[in-house]
Design a protein around this motif. Structure first.
Motif, mmCIF file in Angstrom:
data_model
loop_
_atom_site.group_PDB
_atom_site.id
_atom_site.type_symbol
_atom_site.label_atom_id
_atom_site.label_comp_id
_atom_site.label_asym_id
_atom_site.label_seq_id
_atom_site.Cartn_x
_atom_site.Cartn_y
_atom_site.Cartn_z
ATOM 1 N N ASN A 164 0.834 -1.207 0.000
ATOM 2 C CA ASN A 164 0.000 0.000 0.000
ATOM 3 C C ASN A 164 0.867 1.255 0.000
ATOM 4 O OD1 ASN A 164 -2.415 -1.378 -0.035
ATOM 5 N ND2 ASN A 164 -2.645 -1.345 2.179
ATOM 6 N N SER A 198 2.434 1.629 -3.444
ATOM 7 C CA SER A 198 1.478 2.044 -4.476
ATOM 8 C C SER A 198 1.151 3.532 -4.367
ATOM 9 C CB SER A 198 0.207 1.211 -4.392
ATOM 10 O OG SER A 198 -0.531 1.535 -3.247
ATOM 11 N N LYS A 199 1.194 4.066 -3.150
ATOM 12 C CA LYS A 199 0.933 5.493 -2.979
ATOM 13 C C LYS A 199 2.143 6.340 -3.381
ATOM 14 C CE LYS A 199 -2.325 4.746 0.739
ATOM 15 N NZ LYS A 199 -2.531 4.789 2.190
ATOM 16 N N ASN A 204 5.014 5.329 -5.367
ATOM 17 C CA ASN A 204 5.531 5.158 -6.728
ATOM 18 C C ASN A 204 4.750 4.036 -7.406
ATOM 19 O OD1 ASN A 204 7.010 4.840 -9.067
ATOM 20 N ND2 ASN A 204 8.970 5.155 -8.044
ATOM 21 N N ARG A 205 3.772 4.407 -8.182
ATOM 22 C CA ARG A 205 2.869 3.432 -8.811
ATOM 23 C C ARG A 205 3.591 2.548 -9.832
ATOM 24 N NH1 ARG A 205 -1.685 1.063 -7.259
ATOM 25 N NH2 ARG A 205 -2.938 0.483 -9.037
ATOM 26 N N TYR A 222 5.533 -0.144 -8.052
ATOM 27 C CA TYR A 222 4.548 -1.070 -7.489
ATOM 28 C C TYR A 222 4.087 -2.068 -8.544
ATOM 29 C CZ TYR A 222 -0.025 -2.618 -5.810
ATOM 30 O OH TYR A 222 -1.112 -3.380 -5.444
ATOM 31 N N LYS A 223 3.720 -1.575 -9.717
ATOM 32 C CA LYS A 223 3.255 -2.454 -10.796
ATOM 33 C C LYS A 223 4.353 -3.424 -11.236
ATOM 34 C CE LYS A 223 -0.983 -1.169 -11.613
ATOM 35 N NZ LYS A 223 -2.094 -2.100 -11.473
ATOM 36 N N ASP A 263 -3.112 -8.100 -7.723
ATOM 37 C CA ASP A 263 -3.455 -6.786 -7.200
ATOM 38 C C ASP A 263 -4.831 -6.900 -6.551
ATOM 39 O OD1 ASP A 263 -3.470 -4.157 -6.599
ATOM 40 O OD2 ASP A 263 -3.668 -3.451 -8.661
ATOM 41 N N ASN A 270 -8.047 -2.067 -6.475
ATOM 42 C CA ASN A 270 -7.943 -1.288 -7.708
ATOM 43 C C ASN A 270 -7.762 0.162 -7.347
ATOM 44 O OD1 ASN A 270 -8.344 -3.544 -9.294
ATOM 45 N ND2 ASN A 270 -10.567 -3.343 -9.211
ATOM 46 N N HIS A 271 -6.550 0.661 -7.470
ATOM 47 C CA HIS A 271 -6.258 2.073 -7.124
ATOM 48 C C HIS A 271 -6.406 2.921 -8.356
ATOM 49 C CE1 HIS A 271 -4.764 1.444 -3.055
ATOM 50 N NE2 HIS A 271 -4.300 0.282 -3.532
#
Length: 90
Positions: free
Chosen positions: A65, A68-69, A71-72, A75-76, A86, A89-90
């Motif tokens: 989490n 993902s906040k 550096n997206r 994260y991917k 995943d 879904n952000h």
């Protein structure tokens, strides 16, 4: 056991340099999760290991989490490398 099939996504040199980075922590938690999961398939009533697994899952989820906040893209990439689905879904 499963130790032979651990992920070798991060090279040995990177492991020595980046032990504190989020990606390495998620990588090591994922390895621990896979080892504990295979252990629990054999020992279904090992409740202390189940508790440890839930704690590690929670830590990994919090780190994912955070990543993902912050550096997206990283994260991917990490989700793709480790084959972790995943969940949000952000």
């Amino acid at each position: 056991m499963v130790k032979n099939s651990l992920i070798s996504v991060i090279s040995q040199k990177e492991k020595e340099e980046n032990r504190g980075c989020v990606e390495f922590q998620v990588f090591s938690f994922t390895n621990k999760i896979r080892i504990l999961t295979s252990h629990l398939e054999l020992h279904k009533k090992d409740y202390l290991s189940q508790r440890g697994l839930r704690k590690i899952l929670g830590k990994r989820q919090r780190l994912l989490n955070y990543l993902s906040k912050k550096n997206r893209v990283r994260y991917k990439e990490l989700i793709g490398q480790l084959n972790i689905r995943d969940t949000k879904n952000h």
